[in-house]
Design a protein around this motif. Structure first.
Motif, PDB file in Angstrom:
ATOM      1  N   MET A 118       0.834  -1.197   0.000  1.00  0.00           N
ATOM      2  CA  MET A 118       0.000   0.000   0.000  1.00  0.00           C
ATOM      3  C   MET A 118       0.872   1.251   0.000  1.00  0.00           C
ATOM      4  SD  MET A 118      -3.040   1.090   2.663  1.00  0.00           S
ATOM      5  CE  MET A 118      -1.993   0.967   4.110  1.00  0.00           C
ATOM      6  N   GLU A 119       0.588   2.189  -0.924  1.00  0.00           N
ATOM      7  CA  GLU A 119       1.387   3.407  -1.063  1.00  0.00           C
ATOM      8  C   GLU A 119       0.739   4.623  -0.408  1.00  0.00           C
ATOM      9  OE1 GLU A 119       2.958   4.162  -5.027  1.00  0.00           O
ATOM     10  OE2 GLU A 119       2.613   2.066  -5.564  1.00  0.00           O
ATOM     11  N   LEU A 120      -0.581   4.607  -0.250  1.00  0.00           N
ATOM     12  CA  LEU A 120      -1.295   5.744   0.328  1.00  0.00           C
ATOM     13  C   LEU A 120      -2.482   5.241   1.127  1.00  0.00           C
ATOM     14  CD1 LEU A 120      -2.160   8.784   0.578  1.00  0.00           C
ATOM     15  CD2 LEU A 120      -3.395   8.462  -1.576  1.00  0.00           C
ATOM     16  N   LEU A 121      -2.656   5.808   2.326  1.00  0.00           N
ATOM     17  CA  LEU A 121      -3.804   5.509   3.170  1.00  0.00           C
ATOM     18  C   LEU A 121      -4.590   6.793   3.377  1.00  0.00           C
ATOM     19  CD1 LEU A 121      -5.463   3.720   5.087  1.00  0.00           C
ATOM     20  CD2 LEU A 121      -3.780   4.233   6.884  1.00  0.00           C
ATOM     21  N   SER A 122      -5.815   6.832   2.846  1.00  0.00           N
ATOM     22  CA  SER A 122      -6.658   8.031   2.865  1.00  0.00           C
ATOM     23  C   SER A 122      -7.940   7.716   3.634  1.00  0.00           C
ATOM     24  CB  SER A 122      -6.975   8.446   1.421  1.00  0.00           C
ATOM     25  OG  SER A 122      -7.786   9.589   1.380  1.00  0.00           O
ATOM     26  N   CYS A 123      -8.140   8.369   4.777  1.00  0.00           N
ATOM     27  CA  CYS A 123      -9.222   7.998   5.693  1.00  0.00           C
ATOM     28  C   CYS A 123     -10.166   9.165   5.966  1.00  0.00           C
ATOM     29  CB  CYS A 123      -8.652   7.534   7.035  1.00  0.00           C
ATOM     30  SG  CYS A 123      -7.572   6.100   6.924  1.00  0.00           S
ATOM     31  N   GLY A 124     -11.466   8.867   5.972  1.00  0.00           N
ATOM     32  CA  GLY A 124     -12.472   9.861   6.323  1.00  0.00           C
ATOM     33  C   GLY A 124     -13.378   9.344   7.420  1.00  0.00           C
ATOM     34  N   THR A 125     -13.793  10.225   8.319  1.00  0.00           N
ATOM     35  CA  THR A 125     -14.716   9.837   9.386  1.00  0.00           C
ATOM     36  C   THR A 125     -15.372  11.065  10.006  1.00  0.00           C
ATOM     37  OG1 THR A 125     -14.967   8.520  11.421  1.00  0.00           O
ATOM     38  CG2 THR A 125     -12.998   9.891  11.246  1.00  0.00           C
ATOM     39  N   THR A 126     -16.543  10.873  10.566  1.00  0.00           N
ATOM     40  CA  THR A 126     -17.205  11.898  11.371  1.00  0.00           C
ATOM     41  C   THR A 126     -16.800  11.777  12.829  1.00  0.00           C
ATOM     42  OG1 THR A 126     -19.128  11.409   9.970  1.00  0.00           O
ATOM     43  CG2 THR A 126     -19.471  12.954  11.784  1.00  0.00           C
ATOM     44  N   SER A 127     -16.336  10.589  13.216  1.00  0.00           N
ATOM     45  CA  SER A 127     -16.203  10.246  14.630  1.00  0.00           C
ATOM     46  C   SER A 127     -14.820   9.707  14.981  1.00  0.00           C
ATOM     47  CB  SER A 127     -17.272   9.213  14.999  1.00  0.00           C
ATOM     48  OG  SER A 127     -17.275   8.132  14.059  1.00  0.00           O
ATOM     49  N   PRO A 128     -13.766  10.514  14.817  1.00  0.00           N
ATOM     50  CA  PRO A 128     -12.432  10.043  15.215  1.00  0.00           C
ATOM     51  C   PRO A 128     -12.401   9.771  16.718  1.00  0.00           C
ATOM     52  CG  PRO A 128     -12.395  12.405  14.844  1.00  0.00           C
ATOM     53  CD  PRO A 128     -13.737  11.925  14.387  1.00  0.00           C
ATOM     54  N   ASP A 129     -11.474   8.942  17.130  1.00  0.00           N
ATOM     55  CA  ASP A 129     -11.399   8.565  18.542  1.00  0.00           C
ATOM     56  C   ASP A 129     -10.840   9.679  19.420  1.00  0.00           C
ATOM     57  OD1 ASP A 129     -12.274   5.826  18.081  1.00  0.00           O
ATOM     58  OD2 ASP A 129     -10.334   5.527  17.113  1.00  0.00           O
ATOM     59  N   GLN A 130     -10.201  10.674  18.823  1.00  0.00           N
ATOM     60  CA  GLN A 130      -9.575  11.762  19.566  1.00  0.00           C
ATOM     61  C   GLN A 130      -9.410  12.961  18.625  1.00  0.00           C
ATOM     62  OE1 GLN A 130      -7.631   8.708  18.832  1.00  0.00           O
ATOM     63  NE2 GLN A 130      -7.480   9.885  16.924  1.00  0.00           N
ATOM     64  N   VAL A 131      -9.074  14.112  19.199  1.00  0.00           N
ATOM     65  CA  VAL A 131      -8.816  15.297  18.375  1.00  0.00           C
ATOM     66  C   VAL A 131      -7.487  15.142  17.648  1.00  0.00           C
ATOM     67  CG1 VAL A 131      -8.488  17.804  18.408  1.00  0.00           C
ATOM     68  CG2 VAL A 131     -10.183  16.761  19.919  1.00  0.00           C
ATOM     69  N   LEU A 132      -6.459  14.740  18.359  1.00  0.00           N
ATOM     70  CA  LEU A 132      -5.132  14.467  17.804  1.00  0.00           C
ATOM     71  C   LEU A 132      -4.598  13.199  18.433  1.00  0.00           C
ATOM     72  CD1 LEU A 132      -3.401  17.995  17.878  1.00  0.00           C
ATOM     73  CD2 LEU A 132      -4.047  16.694  15.837  1.00  0.00           C
ATOM     74  N   PRO A 133      -3.821  12.394  17.724  1.00  0.00           N
ATOM     75  CA  PRO A 133      -3.397  12.477  16.321  1.00  0.00           C
ATOM     76  C   PRO A 133      -4.578  12.297  15.363  1.00  0.00           C
ATOM     77  CG  PRO A 133      -1.994  10.970  17.561  1.00  0.00           C
ATOM     78  CD  PRO A 133      -3.203  11.239  18.391  1.00  0.00           C
ATOM     79  N   SER A 134      -4.302  12.463  14.067  1.00  0.00           N
ATOM     80  CA  SER A 134      -5.346  12.327  13.068  1.00  0.00           C
ATOM     81  C   SER A 134      -5.847  10.881  13.014  1.00  0.00           C
ATOM     82  CB  SER A 134      -4.821  12.727  11.693  1.00  0.00           C
ATOM     83  OG  SER A 134      -3.964  11.718  11.166  1.00  0.00           O
ATOM     84  N   HIS A 135      -7.058  10.724  12.457  1.00  0.00           N
ATOM     85  CA  HIS A 135      -7.646   9.389  12.338  1.00  0.00           C
ATOM     86  C   HIS A 135      -6.759   8.467  11.494  1.00  0.00           C
ATOM     87  CE1 HIS A 135     -10.532   6.212  12.060  1.00  0.00           C
ATOM     88  NE2 HIS A 135     -10.771   6.408  10.772  1.00  0.00           N
TER      89      HIS A 135
END
Length: 376
Positions: free
Chosen positions: A84-101
């Motif tokens: 895998m060369e790129l991981l692109s993630c979208g969500t409404t509900s991340p587990d925390q503010v930082l780090p990114s999802h």
């Protein structure tokens, strides 16, 4: 720009389905009382079962873990995952503010360094991740990319999240029920993760989905906030949690998800069809060519509303070409379009040459995505 193909789709749904009658036993009773609006909301939204990432005696799975599991299903083994060369993630509900999802998903996968991209917002974040992965491969920057849409809404919907607000209200008046704008979404949302693999070549065997185009827009310049979390609305203005006191966070359930149903009803369908008319003109797109129409519906209530609005604008997308799984999987926000595509692709429903058309509306501040795919 080179041609891009979706060669694999995968989904991960946590635990067994939860029925309508079981929902409140999982999410809990607010102030010890059954919700007055739950039967009404469930009757209108048409959802029969959904999945939650926790339950009595079960491990609570994080959003990052759900997403990682979907990606692992996408690949044959850990060795192939390393490609895998790129991981692109979208969500409404991340587990925390930082780090990114996306950072947390990468960590949950435990793989070598890889490029990541995170998108935050609501339903369209999954499609934003989808488009970023597509553009990366189309530009030749990468030969493959993984896009995901995932949600773990359930932990925002449990009764304990609303109890401090109820206790405060009960000091003033004997009410004991949370406001409709907050209770509404408790019976609408659920958990799960979907993943798509984009490559610069189609599958040598089986079907692939060639990405023809993806168009997006936002109406936030003219419409106020409709669905929100991490803040409160005062009139038409949204006050974010950083401008609230810690006491207000609790007393006003600031981090719960809320929906202005009046704004939703007035705008979500007509603005979406406004943009569709723009897309049709821009792409010289004939909707009569569509074999599968995949609308992301938050509720079955909107099926007929959308169909009627399309008819008024002379846009032909008959109900016979519509495909949804809302009643079985629930509204899983950014993951929902992935779930529909995954079922079509992995259950042998697609035939080469067919056109698959996606519609993803987002009510947060009214944004929309349309995408056209060809089965090859």
């Amino acid at each position: 720009m080179q041609e891009v193909y979706i060669t694999r789709m995968a989904k991960f749904l946590p635990y067994e389905p939860v029925s309508n009658d079981e929902m409140e036993s999982v999410l809990g009773l607010v102030n010890g009382k059954p919700s007055k609006v739950r039967p009404i909301i469930l009757r209108n939204n048409g959802i029969k079962t959904r999945h939650y990432a926790f339950g009595a005696g079960k491990e609570t799975l994080t959003n990052a873990q759900l997403t990682a599991k979907a990606i692992e299903i996408l690949y044959k083994d850990k060795e192939e995952l390393k490609e895998m060369e790129l991981l692109s993630c979208g969500t409404t509900s991340p587990d925390q503010v930082l780090p990114s999802h996306a950072s947390m998903v990468h960590g949950a996968l435990g793989i070598d360094p890889v490029e990541i991209a995170s998108f935050s917002g609501a339903c369209n974040t999954g499609m934003q991740a989808f488009k970023y992965a597509y553009l990366s491969v189309a530009s030749g920057d990468t030969k493959n990319a993984v896009a995901t849409g995932s949600e773990r809404m359930s932990k925002l919907l449990t009764a304990d999240k609303f109890q401090p607000e109820i206790d405060k209200v009960n000091e003033i008046e004997s009410n004991g029920f949370i406001a409709f704008e907050k209770d509404f979404l408790r019976w609408m949302l659920s958990d799960g993760a979907g993943a798509a693999l984009f490559q610069d070549k189609p599958n040598p065997d089986g079907v692939s989905l060639k990405v023809e185009w993806i168009d997006m827009t936002s109406f936030a310049g003219s419409l106020e906030t409709c669905m929100y979390g991490g803040g409160v609305k005062e009139g038409s203005e949204l006050i974010g949690y950083t401008d609230m006191t810690a006491e207000e966070w609790l007393n006003q359930s600031a981090f719960s998800l809320k929906q202005d149903t009046r704004l939703l009803g007035e705008n979500i369908v007509p603005r979406g069809v406004d943009f569709l008319e723009t897309v049709i003109k821009k792409r010289n797109f004939d909707t009569k060519s569509v074999d599968w129409f995949l609308p992301h519906l938050s509720s079955e209530f909107f099926r007929q509303k959308i169909h009627e609005e399309l008819g008024r604008r002379n846009i032909e997308l008959p109900l016979e070409v519509w495909y949804t799984n809302l009643s079985r999987l629930g509204n899983v926000g950014s993951a929902s379009p992935y779930f529909m595509l995954e079922e079509l692709m992995n259950e042998g429903k697609l035939k080469k040459g067919q056109k698959v058309f996606l519609m993803v509306p987002e009510s947060a501040r009214f944004s929309y995505t349309y995408a056209l795919l060809t089965v090859v």
